[in-house]
Design an enzyme around this catalytic site. Sequence first.
Site, PDB file in Angstrom:
ATOM      1  N   CYS A  60       0.844  -1.200   0.000  1.00  0.00           N
ATOM      2  CA  CYS A  60       0.000   0.000   0.000  1.00  0.00           C
ATOM      3  C   CYS A  60       0.876   1.247   0.000  1.00  0.00           C
ATOM      4  O   CYS A  60       1.819   1.342   0.798  1.00  0.00           O
ATOM      5  CB  CYS A  60      -0.900  -0.007   1.230  1.00  0.00           C
ATOM      6  SG  CYS A  60      -1.963   1.432   1.337  1.00  0.00           S
ATOM      7  N   CYS A  66       0.183   5.890   7.257  1.00  0.00           N
ATOM      8  CA  CYS A  66      -1.079   5.454   7.869  1.00  0.00           C
ATOM      9  C   CYS A  66      -0.807   4.456   8.992  1.00  0.00           C
ATOM     10  O   CYS A  66       0.036   3.577   8.853  1.00  0.00           O
ATOM     11  CB  CYS A  66      -1.948   4.821   6.782  1.00  0.00           C
ATOM     12  SG  CYS A  66      -3.447   4.044   7.404  1.00  0.00           S
ATOM     13  N   CYS A  69      -2.415  -0.269   9.138  1.00  0.00           N
ATOM     14  CA  CYS A  69      -1.767  -1.591   9.008  1.00  0.00           C
ATOM     15  C   CYS A  69      -0.375  -1.525   9.616  1.00  0.00           C
ATOM     16  O   CYS A  69       0.351  -0.562   9.388  1.00  0.00           O
ATOM     17  CB  CYS A  69      -1.629  -1.972   7.536  1.00  0.00           C
ATOM     18  SG  CYS A  69      -3.200  -2.259   6.722  1.00  0.00           S
ATOM     19  N   PHE A 270     -22.756 -16.732  22.832  1.00  0.00           N
ATOM     20  CA  PHE A 270     -22.246 -15.470  22.289  1.00  0.00           C
ATOM     21  C   PHE A 270     -22.520 -15.478  20.779  1.00  0.00           C
ATOM     22  O   PHE A 270     -21.609 -15.365  19.957  1.00  0.00           O
ATOM     23  CB  PHE A 270     -20.748 -15.298  22.584  1.00  0.00           C
ATOM     24  CG  PHE A 270     -20.387 -15.375  24.041  1.00  0.00           C
ATOM     25  CD1 PHE A 270     -20.448 -14.237  24.846  1.00  0.00           C
ATOM     26  CD2 PHE A 270     -19.998 -16.573  24.628  1.00  0.00           C
ATOM     27  CE1 PHE A 270     -20.112 -14.300  26.199  1.00  0.00           C
ATOM     28  CE2 PHE A 270     -19.670 -16.653  25.972  1.00  0.00           C
ATOM     29  CZ  PHE A 270     -19.726 -15.514  26.760  1.00  0.00           C
ATOM     30  N   ASP A 338     -18.151 -18.394  21.234  1.00  0.00           N
ATOM     31  CA  ASP A 338     -17.353 -17.364  20.547  1.00  0.00           C
ATOM     32  C   ASP A 338     -17.388 -16.079  21.373  1.00  0.00           C
ATOM     33  O   ASP A 338     -18.042 -15.094  20.998  1.00  0.00           O
ATOM     34  CB  ASP A 338     -17.953 -17.142  19.140  1.00  0.00           C
ATOM     35  CG  ASP A 338     -17.180 -16.099  18.342  1.00  0.00           C
ATOM     36  OD1 ASP A 338     -16.066 -15.731  18.746  1.00  0.00           O
ATOM     37  OD2 ASP A 338     -17.703 -15.659  17.298  1.00  0.00           O
ATOM     38  N   CYS A 364     -10.818 -14.556  19.691  1.00  0.00           N
ATOM     39  CA  CYS A 364     -10.018 -13.475  19.097  1.00  0.00           C
ATOM     40  C   CYS A 364      -8.935 -13.051  20.072  1.00  0.00           C
ATOM     41  O   CYS A 364      -8.333 -11.991  19.913  1.00  0.00           O
ATOM     42  CB  CYS A 364     -10.922 -12.288  18.747  1.00  0.00           C
ATOM     43  SG  CYS A 364     -11.861 -11.671  20.153  1.00  0.00           S
TER      44      CYS A 364
HETATM   45  C1  LIG Z   1     -16.801 -12.188  19.148  1.00  0.00           C
HETATM   46  S1  LIG Z   1     -18.489 -11.723  19.069  1.00  0.00           S
HETATM   47  C2  LIG Z   1     -19.154 -13.160  18.287  1.00  0.00           C
HETATM   48  C3  LIG Z   1     -20.516 -13.018  17.715  1.00  0.00           C
HETATM   49  C4  LIG Z   1     -20.956 -14.133  16.774  1.00  0.00           C
HETATM   50  N1  LIG Z   1     -20.597 -15.443  17.249  1.00  0.00           N
HETATM   51  C5  LIG Z   1     -20.398 -13.899  15.377  1.00  0.00           C
HETATM   52  O1  LIG Z   1     -19.475 -14.626  14.960  1.00  0.00           O
HETATM   53  O2  LIG Z   1     -20.888 -12.996  14.682  1.00  0.00           O
HETATM   54  C6  LIG Z   1     -18.929 -11.866  20.750  1.00  0.00           C
HETATM   55  C7  LIG Z   1     -20.390 -11.652  21.029  1.00  0.00           C
HETATM   56  O3  LIG Z   1     -20.577 -11.767  22.439  1.00  0.00           O
HETATM   57  C8  LIG Z   1     -21.566 -10.845  22.831  1.00  0.00           C
HETATM   58  N2  LIG Z   1     -21.353 -10.609  24.283  1.00  0.00           N
HETATM   59  C9  LIG Z   1     -20.428  -9.816  24.867  1.00  0.00           C
HETATM   60  N3  LIG Z   1     -20.512  -9.908  26.197  1.00  0.00           N
HETATM   61  C10 LIG Z   1     -21.533 -10.780  26.467  1.00  0.00           C
HETATM   62  C11 LIG Z   1     -22.102 -11.292  27.673  1.00  0.00           C
HETATM   63  N4  LIG Z   1     -21.638 -10.910  28.869  1.00  0.00           N
HETATM   64  N5  LIG Z   1     -23.106 -12.176  27.580  1.00  0.00           N
HETATM   65  C12 LIG Z   1     -23.577 -12.570  26.370  1.00  0.00           C
HETATM   66  N6  LIG Z   1     -23.082 -12.111  25.197  1.00  0.00           N
HETATM   67  C13 LIG Z   1     -22.064 -11.216  25.241  1.00  0.00           C
HETATM   68  C14 LIG Z   1     -21.357  -9.648  21.936  1.00  0.00           C
HETATM   69  O4  LIG Z   1     -22.530  -8.865  21.838  1.00  0.00           O
HETATM   70  C15 LIG Z   1     -20.964 -10.318  20.616  1.00  0.00           C
HETATM   71  O5  LIG Z   1     -22.096 -10.537  19.820  1.00  0.00           O
END
Ligand SMILES: C[S@@+](CC[C@H](N)C(=O)[O-])C[C@H]1O[C@@H](n2cnc3c(N)ncnc32)[C@H](O)[C@@H]1O
Length: 415
Positions: A60, A66, A69, A270, A338, A364
């Site tokens: 880039c 920037c 990245c 999640f 997740d 993540c």
């Molecule tokens: C890494 S994202 C994953 C979302 C989904 N699995 C996806 O791949 O699109 C984590 C998710 O956890 C939710 N979250 C965060 N804290 C939470 C909590 N204390 N209880 C339930 N959900 C929660 C967030 O709103 C978010 O949607």
Amino acid sequence: MKLTIDRLGHLGDGVAQGPEGPVFVSGMLPGEVVEGDVVGDRMTDPKIETPSPMRVKPPCSHARSCGGCLMQHAADGFVADWKLGIVQGALQGQGLTTVFLPLQTSAPRSRRRATFAARRTKSGTLIGFHARGSDTLVAIPKCQLVHPDVMAAMPGLEELVRLGGSRSAEVSISVTKALGGVDVDVKGGKPLDGGLRMELARVVEAHAMARLTWDGETVALRAHPVQMMGRAMVAPPAGAFLQATEDGEAALLAAVKTALGDQKRIVDLFAGCGTFALPLAEGAEVHAVEGDAAMVQALDKAARNTDGLKKVTVEVRDLFRRPLEPDEFKGITGVVIDPPRAGAEAQIACLAVARPPVIAMVSCNPITFARDAKVLVGAGFTLDWVQVVDQFRWSAHVELVARFTAPHIARNKAK
Ligand SMILES: C[S@@+](CC[C@H](N)C(=O)[O-])C[C@H]1O[C@@H](n2cnc3c(N)ncnc32)[C@H](O)[C@@H]1O
């Protein structure tokens, strides 16, 4: 001072051993010999005396100025090994090892959401990313990270900033690629009044944006900003979590499906707007649990409007304070979990007792992943494999999927 870079720090900086401790040098690779002034623990004006064979010309033209990245100076193979090493190191820190499936990296120009900073200037507007560690805004017309559909929204964004931005403060503009046009979410703009609202709505129409939200208020909805999740069409609330790239999401989903095999009763913890729950519901009953009510509503609506899915149930629940208890997993044969970066300490403690046959964990954050993995392994689960998915190309960010199987499943596999 002349120093040799030993390793990369967790934000991608080169780290060398100086006479008084570690010295951080931005944009360097292990093995490189650099010379420059050291102020505190940082080399400020490094000149490379011996470059690494892994050093490449940044693809880039904005890479020098920037801060978006951090790793464009490194060959893809180096970044892949570095990210694998971060996950391996985190697991080793907890006394764990496993098999690593081949890493998958998202293509350049595939990021479907970007959050730009912007302000009005004397001559017009400035929209872009901040320079590294600074407030300076850098325009990025030739960005190699962000999807062309998001970049194509720039003329419309400039009009929005001209109308509702200021010269004294920045606005933040999140732009998400969606069916029906881009979904634009502005924070920090001028307060809305009748005139501004009408002018902003005119821009949405003229530039065929799907939706504009302004400091939490929907100003215009020209089309629902839809995302496909399997066969389901989901309209996420403004600013809702989405995986960063479409191919990254596909790779995560493929790994989750491989992990779960043909399990027919699944809990997705999640669950967000249904990235995993909705495609999995094409072959299994799914109970999706998520803390954000608006996201759960979007998931539920999409499930009800999609023909041919198995039963999908949803629940709004704070899984940190009120994790699913062991007896709530009765009859459940597969779990997807997740969590956000903090991990899922309380929920993992319950899963360790419930022992569902298979858990697909998406993470993540390698540190909280390894912490949670140790609890599951301590409860008798086998950590079968990890797949790293690099959907945050040229950053220090790491994303992964892992499969855990419960003791009796692990025994059967060994037979
Ligand atoms: C890494 S994202 C994953 C979302 C989904 N699995 C996806 O791949 O699109 C984590 C998710 O956890 C939710 N979250 C965060 N804290 C939470 C909590 N204390 N209880 C339930 N959900 C929660 C967030 O709103 C978010 O949607």
